[in-house]
Design a protein around this motif. Structure first.
Motif, short mmCIF file in Angstrom:
data_model
loop_
_atom_site.label_atom_id
_atom_site.label_comp_id
_atom_site.label_asym_id
_atom_site.label_seq_id
_atom_site.Cartn_x
_atom_site.Cartn_y
_atom_site.Cartn_z
N THR A 1 8.06 -18.24 -7.56
CA THR A 1 7.67 -16.92 -6.89
C THR A 1 8.71 -16.34 -6.02
O THR A 1 9.20 -15.46 -6.47
CB THR A 1 6.29 -17.23 -6.20
N TYR A 2 8.62 -16.89 -4.77
CA TYR A 2 9.58 -16.42 -3.90
C TYR A 2 11.21 -16.53 -4.03
O TYR A 2 11.79 -15.63 -3.75
CB TYR A 2 9.19 -16.92 -2.28
N GLY A 3 11.27 -17.69 -4.84
CA GLY A 3 12.56 -17.99 -5.10
C GLY A 3 13.32 -18.80 -4.19
O GLY A 3 12.73 -19.11 -2.81
N ILE A 4 14.38 -19.51 -4.72
CA ILE A 4 15.22 -20.68 -3.87
C ILE A 4 16.63 -20.06 -4.13
O ILE A 4 17.10 -19.74 -5.34
CB ILE A 4 14.96 -21.97 -4.19
N ASP A 5 17.55 -20.35 -3.08
CA ASP A 5 18.74 -20.43 -3.52
C ASP A 5 19.46 -21.27 -4.45
O ASP A 5 20.47 -21.04 -5.37
CB ASP A 5 19.77 -20.56 -2.22
N SER A 6 19.30 -22.85 -4.28
CA SER A 6 20.05 -23.66 -5.20
C SER A 6 19.00 -24.18 -6.25
O SER A 6 18.04 -24.12 -6.14
CB SER A 6 20.44 -24.89 -4.27
N SER B 1 9.06 -8.20 -5.28
CA SER B 1 9.45 -7.55 -4.08
C SER B 1 9.90 -8.56 -3.04
O SER B 1 10.83 -8.16 -2.34
CB SER B 1 7.97 -7.03 -3.41
N ASN B 2 9.65 -9.76 -3.16
CA ASN B 2 10.35 -10.85 -2.15
C ASN B 2 11.58 -11.53 -2.73
O ASN B 2 11.60 -11.74 -3.90
CB ASN B 2 9.35 -11.66 -1.46
N TYR B 3 12.34 -11.95 -1.84
CA TYR B 3 13.16 -13.01 -2.11
C TYR B 3 13.42 -13.94 -0.94
O TYR B 3 13.67 -13.93 0.16
CB TYR B 3 14.58 -12.60 -2.47
N LYS B 4 12.78 -15.31 -1.06
CA LYS B 4 12.70 -16.20 -0.38
C LYS B 4 11.66 -16.15 0.89
O LYS B 4 10.95 -16.88 1.28
CB LYS B 4 14.04 -16.68 0.17
N ASP B 5 11.90 -14.89 1.58
CA ASP B 5 11.09 -14.28 2.76
C ASP B 5 9.86 -13.68 2.29
O ASP B 5 10.08 -12.72 2.04
CB ASP B 5 11.98 -13.87 3.62
N GLN B 6 8.67 -14.15 2.50
CA GLN B 6 7.41 -13.37 1.98
C GLN B 6 7.11 -12.21 2.87
O GLN B 6 6.47 -11.30 2.50
CB GLN B 6 6.12 -14.57 2.03
N ASN B 7 8.00 -12.09 4.11
CA ASN B 7 7.76 -11.08 4.92
C ASN B 7 8.60 -9.84 4.76
O ASN B 7 8.60 -8.85 5.32
CB ASN B 7 7.55 -11.55 6.35
#
Length: 499
Positions: A275-280, A168-174
């Motif tokens: 989990t949330y992920g990172i760009d680089s 459901s999320n990407y980077k931002d948990q909200n």
């Protein structure tokens, strides 16, 4: 014995969900605050328990057509039938476009990138679509917080936390871009008839119990068992001891990653990446000895498997197992109904467990995806799509999918496991535990979801490039029998060039 196993299973269920804070009381609290529209409209339908505002016009989207692009899997197959009831009540025409994994990713991503809006509802893979094109998806918070729209009862609290973070999320948990839709998880399939028949003979020769699932059943022993079956079990019973997924495909990355994690290896020094992920992926680190160890173990595992394994993906391996050619395979749990249906040569002969252990753990990869809304469609279509998602991810639909003759996909909602209907379903299925598919499948997956047994892949914005490097080098290692250190260095150098 049956009563004892049943008690252990119930303890497993209760213990798991007490820890996660899921209770009947919480579920009841989730139902407070809103009432459904008139009972004479919804009573007796699978809309009856949805949280829909009293004055909501259930027919307001009549005549609207929604295209839902999805991977060809259990959920899609069942929803293609059940969506008729949704259409009858709402007037919304649902066209499910089910396709193989590679075609799904290509078509979904192209549609989002081109902003054509051909597919209003999209099955989004967290590692191939959400990570790259989340800005082309509707941020669901805007729909979740609209008091005039239906509400996904209990979202996100009623969904497994690790699944929500991944899908459901990407980077931002909200910020939520999708709702957990399926829960496919990689586990071990094995021929219980073979393992029972030759158990004593193997034990006398090797001196250990070869039954999968224990900490003693390591990847090294998995290879040894596969070799023993090849040499000692007639081809008329099973041709090969194991089958793997070494094709230049997403499957080889998934399979190797479970071994890597089981030996304490990883790709990154960043806890958020899984989990949330990172760009680089600048923080990738594969210099440790655990990476070399995992490469060597994987080479051994594939070398003792069916020779065709270097060109098999998860579909090919499932077909071989179903056809009675192999005795063991790691594969997605959703294939359980496929390998056990009436056309299968191994129906009633299959057992399930978590994957073999490495030096650190058993690592069972979670591969679930979410259901999302295309940002490049009309507001009317967005609200119609939201109504469908509320319905498709409801407790009632998850129970229906689990109990369907063609189903078996485990629910993504925690409260479903406390529901009296699923307890009754389990009790009904326990008449013969030795031949019970649903019981043992459920037991294996719940075990795989325990924190100590779970593996989550790295989620990166540029995951496609990262995975492509791994896939190509892993496959070449297998077909050319390359040295593991050379393979490690090739991977590291190519990732540095991309950075």
């Amino acid at each position: 014995m049956h009563k004892k196993r049943r008690l252990l299973f119930i303890i497993l269920i209760i213990g798991m969900f007490v820890i996660t804070g899921c209770s009947r009381q919480n579920d009841e609290e989730n139902n407070d605050g809103k009432i459904t529209i008139e009972d004479n409209i919804l009573k007796g339908s699978n809309f009856e328990n949805l949280k829909i505002p009293k004055n909501y016009n259930i027919k307001q989207f009549e005549g609207t057509t929604l295209n839902f692009i999805v991977e060809k899997n259990i959920n899609a197959n069942i929803l293609s039938h059940e969506s008729e009831s949704f259409s009858e009540l709402t007037g919304i025409n649902i066209k499910i476009r089910a396709m193989d994994y590679d075609s799904l990713i290509q078509n979904a991503n192209l549609d989002l990138l081109s902003q054509s809006g051909e597919y209003q509802i999209i099955y989004v893979d967290p590692y191939q679509t959400t990570n790259r094109y989340h800005t082309h998806l509707v941020e669901l918070n805007s729909l979740m917080n609209n008091q005039e729209l239906p509400e996904i009862n209990g979202f996100p609290d009623d969904f497994f936390e690790f699944q929500t973070k991944v899908t459901s999320n990407y980077k931002d948990q909200n910020k939520y871009y999708a709702v957990p839709f399926d829960s496919t998880t990689m586990i071990l399939y094995y021929r219980k008839d073979i393992f029972e028949k030759y158990h004593d003979q193997f034990y006398q020769e090797k001196g250990y119990d070869w039954t999968p699932g224990s900490k003693e059943f390591t990847w090294e022993r998995y290879s040894e068992v596969a070799e023993w079956i090849d040499k000692n079990v007639p081809d008329s019973e099973v041709k090969y001891g194991s089958g793997q997924m070494g094709q230049e495909h997403n499957s080889i990355f998934c399979e190797f990653s479970t071994i890597l994690d089981s030996y304490g290896g990883s790709y990154f020094n960043n806890s958020a990446v899984n989990t949330y992920g990172i760009d680089s992926f600048k923080n990738f680190d594969i210099s440790g000895p655990n990476f070399i160890k995992a490469l060597d173990v994987y080479k051994k595992v594939v070398s003792t498997a069916a020779p065709e394994s270097v060109n098999w993906n998860w579909t090919n391996t499932a077909n071989a197992f179903r056809d009675g050619q192999i005795a063991m395979m790691p594969n997605w749990d959703e294939n359980s109904t496929y390998v056990e249906n009436n056309d299968s040569k191994v129906k009633g002969k299959v057992a399930y467990s978590i994957l073999p252990y490495g030096s650190e753990k058993s690592a069972n990869i979670y591969g679930g995806s979410g259901i999302a809304i295309n940002k490049h469609i009309s507001e009317k279509e967005k609200e119609a799509a939201w109504l469908y998602i509320v319905w498709a991810t409801s407790k009632e639909m998850q129970l229906k999918i689990l109990k369907h003759p063609e189903g078996g996909s485990l629910p993504t909602r925690k409260s479903v496991y406390n529901d009296i209907k699923i307890k009754q379903f389990i009790e009904e299925q326990e008449d013969d535990l030795n031949n019970n598919i649903a019981y043992h499948h459920l037991e294996a997956v719940l075990n795989a979801w325990k924190e100590e047994n779970l593996y989550l892949r790295p989620k990166l914005k540029d995951f496609y490039q990262f995975e492509k490097v791994l896939i190509e080098n892993l496959h070449q290692m297998l077909v050319k029998n390359l040295d593991s250190r050379q393979v490690r260095d090739n991977i590291r150098n190519q990732l540095r060039q991309i950075n």
